[in-house]
Design an enzyme around this catalytic site. Structure first.
Site, short mmCIF file in Angstrom:
data_model
loop_
_atom_site.label_atom_id
_atom_site.label_comp_id
_atom_site.label_asym_id
_atom_site.label_seq_id
_atom_site.Cartn_x
_atom_site.Cartn_y
_atom_site.Cartn_z
N ASP A 95 -37.97 2.50 2.25
CA ASP A 95 -36.68 1.85 2.50
C ASP A 95 -35.74 2.10 1.32
O ASP A 95 -35.12 1.18 0.80
CB ASP A 95 -36.90 0.35 2.72
CG ASP A 95 -35.67 -0.35 3.28
OD1 ASP A 95 -34.83 0.32 3.92
OD2 ASP A 95 -35.54 -1.58 3.09
N LEU A 128 -29.92 -15.02 -6.35
CA LEU A 128 -29.61 -13.61 -6.47
C LEU A 128 -29.40 -12.95 -5.12
O LEU A 128 -28.63 -12.00 -5.02
CB LEU A 128 -30.73 -12.88 -7.23
CG LEU A 128 -30.91 -13.29 -8.69
CD1 LEU A 128 -32.13 -12.60 -9.28
CD2 LEU A 128 -29.66 -12.99 -9.49
N GLY A 129 -30.09 -13.40 -4.08
CA GLY A 129 -29.91 -12.77 -2.79
C GLY A 129 -30.98 -13.19 -1.80
O GLY A 129 -31.75 -14.13 -2.03
N SER A 184 -37.45 -12.76 2.62
CA SER A 184 -37.52 -13.51 1.36
C SER A 184 -36.13 -13.92 0.87
O SER A 184 -35.12 -13.40 1.33
CB SER A 184 -38.19 -12.65 0.28
OG SER A 184 -37.39 -11.50 0.03
N THR A 185 -36.15 -14.86 -0.07
CA THR A 185 -34.97 -15.17 -0.87
C THR A 185 -35.33 -14.84 -2.32
O THR A 185 -36.50 -14.87 -2.70
CB THR A 185 -34.55 -16.65 -0.74
OG1 THR A 185 -35.65 -17.50 -1.10
CG2 THR A 185 -34.08 -16.98 0.68
N GLY A 197 -33.27 -11.48 1.91
CA GLY A 197 -33.58 -10.40 2.83
C GLY A 197 -34.21 -11.00 4.07
O GLY A 197 -34.31 -12.22 4.21
N LYS A 206 -38.99 -13.79 -6.25
CA LYS A 206 -38.87 -13.47 -4.83
C LYS A 206 -39.81 -14.41 -4.09
O LYS A 206 -41.02 -14.40 -4.34
CB LYS A 206 -39.24 -12.01 -4.60
CG LYS A 206 -39.08 -11.55 -3.18
CD LYS A 206 -39.36 -10.06 -3.10
CE LYS A 206 -38.94 -9.51 -1.76
NZ LYS A 206 -39.09 -8.05 -1.71
#
Length: 189
Positions: free
Chosen positions: A160, A36-37, A42-43, A39, A59
Site C-alpha cells: 500500500d 495524529l490521524g 486504527s486511530t 485509518g 496506533k
C-alpha cells in the site's frame, strides 16, 4: 454530514475504534496529547512517554484486529549479517512498545513508534505551488527507493505504498517541548 479529516463516529461501537480523549494515560505510561490521524483499522495518537519524556505515536487498532505490521516491523528490527551497510535500514520505523487496551468496544492492540510529522501528501498540500522543489523531490525519491529496497532485501513487499503512507519524521527537538509549548507552536488538538 461527514466532517473532513474526521473518522466516522459510527465506528466507535463494539468491534470498532477505542474511544480516546486528550489527557488519557495509556498503559500507565503514555499521556495522550494530540490526535495524529485515523485509518480504516486504527486511530493514531501523539503521546508523551512518562518514562523517556519523548513523544511517541500510538496506533490503536479496532477491536480484535490483527496488527500484521507489528510482526513485520519487529522482524525488520532484528539485524541480519546481510544488513550491514544496507541503505534504507534507518528509514524504517522501529517498534518501541506494544500493549493492549480493553474498553467498551473490545480488546485493542496498540503499537508505539516514533511519531511522524506529516505525510508526503500533506507536505504537497501545504506547499503554495503543490509542487516540491526538484532537489527536495530527488531526496525524497531516493529515500523512498532506499527504504523499499531494504524491505525487498528482507523479503517484505509494501502492498500500500502511496504519498499518504510516506511520513516525514519529527525533529528530535520536539521532545524538548511541553504539551503546552507544543500546542502554542503547532496548534491545539
Amino acid at each position: 454530514m461527514p466532517v473532513e479529516d474526521i473518522e466516522n463516529p459510527g465506528r466507535y461501537r463494539p468491534g470498532g475504534y477505542h474511544p480516546i480523549a486528550i489527557g488519557d494515560r495509556l498503559s500507565d505510561r503514555y499521556d495522550v496529547v494530540h490526535k495524529l490521524g485515523f485509518g480504516t483499522y486504527s486511530t493514531i495518537w501523539l503521546a508523551r512517554d512518562a518514562n523517556t519524556r519523548k513523544y511517541v505515536a500510538i496506533k490503536i487498532a479496532i477491536a480484535e484486529a490483527a496488527m500484521p505490521e507489528s510482526k513485520i516491523l519487529n522482524a525488520l528490527a532484528l539485524s541480519e549479517p546481510s544488513d550491514e551497510g544496507q541503505p534504507g535500514i534507518d528509514l524504517i520505523p522501529h517498534v518501541l512498545d506494544m500493549f493492549s487496551l480493553d474498553g467498551p468496544n473490545g480488546r485493542h492492540r496498540c503499537l508505539v513508534t516514533e511519531p511522524g510529522m506529516m505525510t508526503l501528501d500533506e507536505a504537497k498540500d501545504a506547499s503554495y505551488t503543490r509542487i516540491l522543489k526538484l532537489p527536495v523531490a530527488r531526496d525524497i525519491a531516493a529515500q523512498v527507493i532506499q527504504a523499499v529496497a531494504f524491505l525487498h532485501h528482507r523479503g517484505v513487499v509494501h502492498a500500500d505504498l502511496h504519498a499518504g503512507n510516506i511520513l516525514f519524521r519529527l525533529p528530535n527537538s520536539i521532545d524538548e517541548l511541553s504539551p503546552e509549548e507544543l500546542y502554542q507552536k503547532y496548534g491545539s488538538p
